[in-house]
Motif scaffolding. Structure first.
Motif, PDB file in Angstrom:
ATOM      1  N   HIS A   1       5.764  17.580  -2.943  1.00  9.20           N
ATOM      2  CA  HIS A   1       5.638  17.429  -4.396  1.00  9.20           C
ATOM      3  C   HIS A   1       4.492  18.260  -4.964  1.00  9.20           C
ATOM      4  O   HIS A   1       4.512  18.599  -6.151  1.00  9.20           O
ATOM      5  CB  HIS A   1       5.454  15.956  -4.760  1.00  9.20           C
ATOM      6  N   GLU A   2       3.518  18.577  -4.159  1.00 11.46           N
ATOM      7  CA  GLU A   2       2.392  19.375  -4.641  1.00 11.46           C
ATOM      8  C   GLU A   2       2.627  20.877  -4.477  1.00 11.46           C
ATOM      9  O   GLU A   2       1.770  21.684  -4.862  1.00 11.46           O
ATOM     10  CB  GLU A   2       1.115  18.980  -3.910  1.00 11.46           C
ATOM     11  N   ALA A   3       3.760  21.265  -3.908  1.00 10.70           N
ATOM     12  CA  ALA A   3       4.049  22.684  -3.714  1.00 10.70           C
ATOM     13  C   ALA A   3       4.121  23.393  -5.061  1.00 10.70           C
ATOM     14  O   ALA A   3       4.611  22.835  -6.045  1.00 10.70           O
ATOM     15  CB  ALA A   3       5.353  22.861  -2.950  1.00 10.70           C
TER      16      ALA A   3
ATOM     17  N   SER B   1      -4.755  13.702  -2.589  1.00 18.56           N
ATOM     18  CA  SER B   1      -3.634  14.473  -3.112  1.00 18.56           C
ATOM     19  C   SER B   1      -3.989  15.087  -4.460  1.00 18.56           C
ATOM     20  O   SER B   1      -4.690  14.463  -5.252  1.00 18.56           O
ATOM     21  CB  SER B   1      -2.415  13.560  -3.277  1.00 18.56           C
ATOM     22  N   PRO B   2      -3.495  16.274  -4.757  1.00 18.17           N
ATOM     23  CA  PRO B   2      -3.751  16.857  -6.078  1.00 18.17           C
ATOM     24  C   PRO B   2      -2.947  16.190  -7.185  1.00 18.17           C
ATOM     25  O   PRO B   2      -3.173  16.477  -8.362  1.00 18.17           O
ATOM     26  CB  PRO B   2      -3.336  18.324  -5.895  1.00 18.17           C
ATOM     27  N   ILE B   3      -2.016  15.307  -6.832  1.00 20.60           N
ATOM     28  CA  ILE B   3      -1.206  14.668  -7.863  1.00 20.60           C
ATOM     29  C   ILE B   3      -1.544  13.179  -8.014  1.00 20.60           C
ATOM     30  O   ILE B   3      -0.805  12.447  -8.667  1.00 20.60           O
ATOM     31  CB  ILE B   3       0.300  14.857  -7.599  1.00 20.60           C
ATOM     32  N   SER B   4      -2.631  12.728  -7.406  1.00 16.78           N
ATOM     33  CA  SER B   4      -3.078  11.348  -7.560  1.00 16.78           C
ATOM     34  C   SER B   4      -4.603  11.327  -7.566  1.00 16.78           C
ATOM     35  O   SER B   4      -5.232  12.066  -6.809  1.00 16.78           O
ATOM     36  CB  SER B   4      -2.557  10.468  -6.413  1.00 16.78           C
TER      37      SER B   4
ATOM     38  N   GLU C   1       0.817  -1.220   0.000  1.00 17.22           N
ATOM     39  CA  GLU C   1       0.000   0.000   0.000  1.00 17.22           C
ATOM     40  C   GLU C   1       0.845   1.262   0.000  1.00 17.22           C
ATOM     41  O   GLU C   1       0.384   2.338  -0.386  1.00 17.22           O
ATOM     42  CB  GLU C   1      -0.975   0.016   1.188  1.00 17.22           C
ATOM     43  N   GLY C   2       2.114   1.155   0.408  1.00 19.98           N
ATOM     44  CA  GLY C   2       2.987   2.323   0.460  1.00 19.98           C
ATOM     45  C   GLY C   2       3.788   2.559  -0.793  1.00 19.98           C
ATOM     46  O   GLY C   2       4.511   3.552  -0.895  1.00 19.98           O
ATOM     47  N   GLY C   3       3.681   1.661  -1.784  1.00 23.17           N
ATOM     48  CA  GLY C   3       4.429   1.828  -3.023  1.00 23.17           C
ATOM     49  C   GLY C   3       3.981   3.054  -3.795  1.00 23.17           C
ATOM     50  O   GLY C   3       2.791   3.380  -3.829  1.00 23.17           O
ATOM     51  N   VAL C   4       4.907   3.729  -4.427  1.00 18.75           N
ATOM     52  CA  VAL C   4       4.571   4.932  -5.197  1.00 18.75           C
ATOM     53  C   VAL C   4       3.594   4.595  -6.314  1.00 18.75           C
ATOM     54  O   VAL C   4       2.754   5.409  -6.681  1.00 18.75           O
ATOM     55  CB  VAL C   4       5.853   5.586  -5.759  1.00 18.75           C
ATOM     56  N   PHE C   5       3.692   3.391  -6.851  1.00 19.74           N
ATOM     57  CA  PHE C   5       2.756   2.922  -7.863  1.00 19.74           C
ATOM     58  C   PHE C   5       2.632   1.407  -7.704  1.00 19.74           C
ATOM     59  O   PHE C   5       3.498   0.770  -7.087  1.00 19.74           O
ATOM     60  CB  PHE C   5       3.229   3.281  -9.277  1.00 19.74           C
TER      61      PHE C   5
ATOM     62  N   ARG D   1      -0.638   9.155   0.713  1.00 20.18           N
ATOM     63  CA  ARG D   1      -1.655   9.582  -0.255  1.00 20.18           C
ATOM     64  C   ARG D   1      -1.067   9.906  -1.623  1.00 20.18           C
ATOM     65  O   ARG D   1      -1.813  10.133  -2.574  1.00 20.18           O
ATOM     66  CB  ARG D   1      -2.422  10.789   0.288  1.00 20.18           C
ATOM     67  N   TYR D   2       0.266   9.944  -1.740  1.00 20.14           N
ATOM     68  CA  TYR D   2       0.888  10.142  -3.044  1.00 20.14           C
ATOM     69  C   TYR D   2       0.949   8.851  -3.853  1.00 20.14           C
ATOM     70  O   TYR D   2       1.327   8.872  -5.020  1.00 20.14           O
ATOM     71  CB  TYR D   2       2.305  10.693  -2.882  1.00 20.14           C
ATOM     72  N   ALA D   3       0.632   7.712  -3.230  1.00 17.34           N
ATOM     73  CA  ALA D   3       0.680   6.438  -3.945  1.00 17.34           C
ATOM     74  C   ALA D   3      -0.360   6.439  -5.068  1.00 17.34           C
ATOM     75  O   ALA D   3      -1.522   6.792  -4.852  1.00 17.34           O
ATOM     76  CB  ALA D   3       0.418   5.285  -2.986  1.00 17.34           C
ATOM     77  N   TYR D   4       0.083   6.028  -6.231  1.00 22.37           N
ATOM     78  CA  TYR D   4      -0.805   6.066  -7.395  1.00 22.37           C
ATOM     79  C   TYR D   4      -1.528   4.730  -7.517  1.00 22.37           C
ATOM     80  O   TYR D   4      -1.276   3.942  -8.427  1.00 22.37           O
ATOM     81  CB  TYR D   4       0.008   6.376  -8.656  1.00 22.37           C
ATOM     82  N   GLY D   5      -2.417   4.463  -6.550  1.00 28.33           N
ATOM     83  CA  GLY D   5      -3.168   3.221  -6.552  1.00 28.33           C
ATOM     84  C   GLY D   5      -4.302   3.289  -5.550  1.00 28.33           C
ATOM     85  O   GLY D   5      -4.268   4.082  -4.593  1.00 28.33           O
TER      86      GLY D   5
END
Length: 675
Positions: A253-255, A122-125, A65-69, A107-111
């Motif tokens: 990363h969302e900055a 997150s605004p990036i996922s 669950e913690g993987g970036v993708f 919450r940055y994880a893409y899944g």
């Protein structure tokens, strides 16, 4: 005596000593996910041979669950441990030390399985995270510890716990993402419990003689970020929990503030790290936009940190430290922070590499051996494609002559370096100049080459680049109509009101060049911080100035236009395009899409909209600049083919797709490796 005594001084950690103060910072390369562990091992071993004091891998997930993708690499099995052991053995054989970064994306994880402190998307996922309960939090802590223990079994010298950049642990720290009302939320003492618990559990799992780096966000650059008092408080607690070293993280990363792009001044955030010095007794590392030994030495000499982190500079040159130590700093291939082949590749699902060094991450399949039969090689065009070909061909033992009609090397890099925020290109051209001077390449500049001049060569390489595309607009022959070449080479004056035709990378560059008043903010840190609205985190929570960005007034009024009816800048770099768009917005550049260019006359540029050519208007302007694309300059190649000679055609002469130095250098390097 070394020129860099601070940078090259050893760092005693008690149970082990680092041979210098240079950390190769973590980068996600995509190599581990490909499963070619010999390739992974050689990538890191090359940097160990190149002198890095300590290497940190790309982020390894502590759990699925913690993987970036989905499918992100981690240490989940005995097979994983064995694969990583092949990497650490190779690094140790090369005389290096290596730590594995444990990265939980939260919450940055893409899944869809992503988790966090609170269900704040997150605004990036596109995936909202699941809020962890007590049992779930306990699982995450145990998974960090298990990952660290497995890293030790795999032969790593340490781990880096990723607690910055807005990832999982960072998400618990700030009210921006932590809305909890239980013992893990509310007060700062509650919000910082998780990172402390993780470090404590990791230390218990690995024992005393093992490096634990904690990467701590020292300036979040997001609303409701940490205050600096909280940063200091957390740093002390992390030290007490068992960390060996504190590393600096800058921005989430969302900055909406750039932190590592080429337009960011060198060492732009080292002053933030310096504020922590003296508050903890363990070593502190500083980071971001440190790309030259002199920069690193000055940072350490001024007391900003005990150690410096450089990530992408080790993509540009694996031998960064060794060359500095040997008095060959001028031979270090410079990281220009372009992001084009590293971060843009990462976010595009490609293997990371480097614009200036295509061998990065390709060490096992892009190698060159001495030529079995040296040849006479002519290369026409001393831009990035031609220069790269020349250097590699010369290194392999070929007899190389490099021609160019200009009186200096560099080709269109010499225009790029004029653009505000692209000052690093000066160093890239200087590096090519140095390397060519030290090579056996014969340079024939100020030379207009014909097909007959190339008789007698065994191989001919055409790297003649591009010429501007003719947009065929009525009135474009007027004196106030210039090409981007005229502008960036300072060949003609430009008025106060400018219409720019074409909104690709060159159009954006020209707009930035023409609207900048005075020196570039990239060369003036205080001005750059004000322009982007960065404040002292000791005075403003998260380091955001309450008044927001404060850019200088533009030097000119500019209108940037394109034929395509879509938002301008969509084709720019994945990780830098937003910066260019934001910069032009701050410079009050008007951006217009879906335009037909009707004619240019005394009134200005006449345009209309759409296929029906509706809504005619006049863009009143003093100067029109043509940035309407390029066409390949193949005239010499065609003349050679007519003579029965089949040359190698590379770079812009091969494909005129913007000014693509990444492709040009890669093509030239790979061609020369095969000649």
């Amino acid at each position: 005596m070394t020129s860099y005594p601070k940078m090259l001084a050893p760092l005693d950690l008690g149970f082990t000593t680092l041979k210098n103060r240079v950390l190769m910072g973590s980068m996600h390369t995509g190599l581990e996910e490909r499963g070619d562990w010999n390739r992974v091992a050689e990538f890191y071993a090359a940097r160990a041979r190149g002198g890095a004091g300590l290497i940190v891998t790309g982020g390894m997930a502590p759990n699925r669950e913690g993987g970036v993708f989905p499918g992100a690499a981690g240490l989940f099995s005995d097979e994983d441990i064995a694969n990583h052991k092949s990497v650490t053995d190779r690094v140790h054989d090369a005389g290096g030390k290596i730590a594995m970064q444990i990265l939980h994306a939260g919450r940055y994880a893409y899944g869809p399985e992503c988790v966090s402190a609170s269900p704040v998307k997150s605004p990036i996922s596109p995936f909202p995270p699941k809020e962890l309960d007590e049992e779930g939090i306990d699982k995450q802590i145990k998974d960090f510890a298990t990952s660290a223990a497995r890293a030790k079994r795999a032969g790593y010298d340490g781990v880096e716990v990723m607690g910055s950049e807005g990832y999982f642990l960072n998400q618990f720290l700030v009210t921006h993402t932590n809305k909890r009302e239980d013992g893990w939320g509310g007060s700062y003492e509650n919000r910082m419990r998780l990172p402390i618990a993780v470090v404590r559990a990791v230390r218990e799992a690995v024992g005393p003689d093992f490096i634990i780096i904690y990467r701590l966000s020292m300036i979040d650059l997001v609303p409701n970020g940490s205050s600096f008092d909280e940063v200091i408080q957390l740093a002390k607690e992390i030290e007490a929990a068992g960390a060996t070293i504190l590393n600096t993280g800058i921005g989430w990363h969302e900055a909406r503030i750039p932190t590592i792009a080429t337009s960011v001044p060198r060492a732009a955030f080292t002053w933030v790290t310096k504020k922590l010095m003296g508050h903890v007794s363990i070593p502190v590392i500083t980071s971001n936009r440190i790309n030259h030994p002199e920069v690193a030495e000055n940072v350490l000499e001024s007391g900003c940190a005990d150690m410096v982190s450089m990530a992408r500079p080790f993509l540009a040159d694996a031998d960064f430290v060794a060359k500095a130590e040997q008095g060959r700093a001028d031979e270090i291939a410079p990281c220009i922070a372009c992001n084009q082949a590293c971060l843009d590749h990462t976010f595009g699902g490609k293997i990371s590499t480097c614009l200036v060094n295509p061998r990065a991450c390709y060490e096992t399949d892009l190698a060159w051996q001495p030529a079995e039969k040296p040849k006479k090689v002519a290369i026409v065009g001393a831009g990035p494609a031609g220069m790269s070909t020349a250097l590699v061909a010369d290194e392999r033992g070929h007899e190389v002559t490099l021609f160019d009609r200009a009186d200096e090397i560099g080709g269109q890099l010499n225009m790029a370096k004029q653009v505000p925020g692209k000052e690093e290109f000066w160093g890239l051209v200087d590096w090519y100049r140095t390397m060519l001077a030290k090579s056996g390449v014969t340079q024939r500049l100020n030379t207009e080459v014909t097909a007959d001049d190339l008789d007698g060569f065994d191989e001919v390489v055409i790297a003649t680049g591009v010429t501007p595309r003719d947009p065929e607009i009525a009135g474009q022959d007027r004196d106030n109509v210039l090409t981007y070449i005229d502008v960036l080479r300072g060949k003609a004056p430009v008025g106060d009101r400018v219409a720019i035709i074409g909104a690709g990378g060159i159009g954006f560059d020209v707009a930035e060049y023409l609207t900048q008043k005075g020196d570039s903010p990239t060369e003036n840190l205080d001005e750059w911080l004000a322009e982007w609205g960065v404040a002292d985190p000791a005075e403003q929570r998260g380091g955001l100035a309450p008044e927001g960005p404060q850019p200088e007034a533009p030097a000119r009024h500019a209108v940037l236009m394109q034929r395509k009816a879509k938002a301008l800048g969509k084709g720019l770099g994945k990780t830098t395009g937003w910066i260019h768009r934001a910069t032009l917005k701050m410079k009050q550049v008007e951006m217009v899409g879906g335009v037909n260019y009707e004619r240019i006359d005394d009134q200005g540029l006449h345009v209309s909209s759409g296929e029906a050519r509706e809504n005619p208007r006049v863009v009143e302007c003093d100067t029109v600049v043509l940035c309407a694309g390029q066409v390949s300059d193949r005239s010499l190649a065609d003349a050679l083919v007519a003579k029965g000679i089949n040359p190698h055609v590379i770079g812009g002469a091969d494909v005129a797709a913007e000014l693509d130095a990444k492709r040009a250098i890669n093509q030239g390097t790979r061609l020369a490796a095969e000649l």
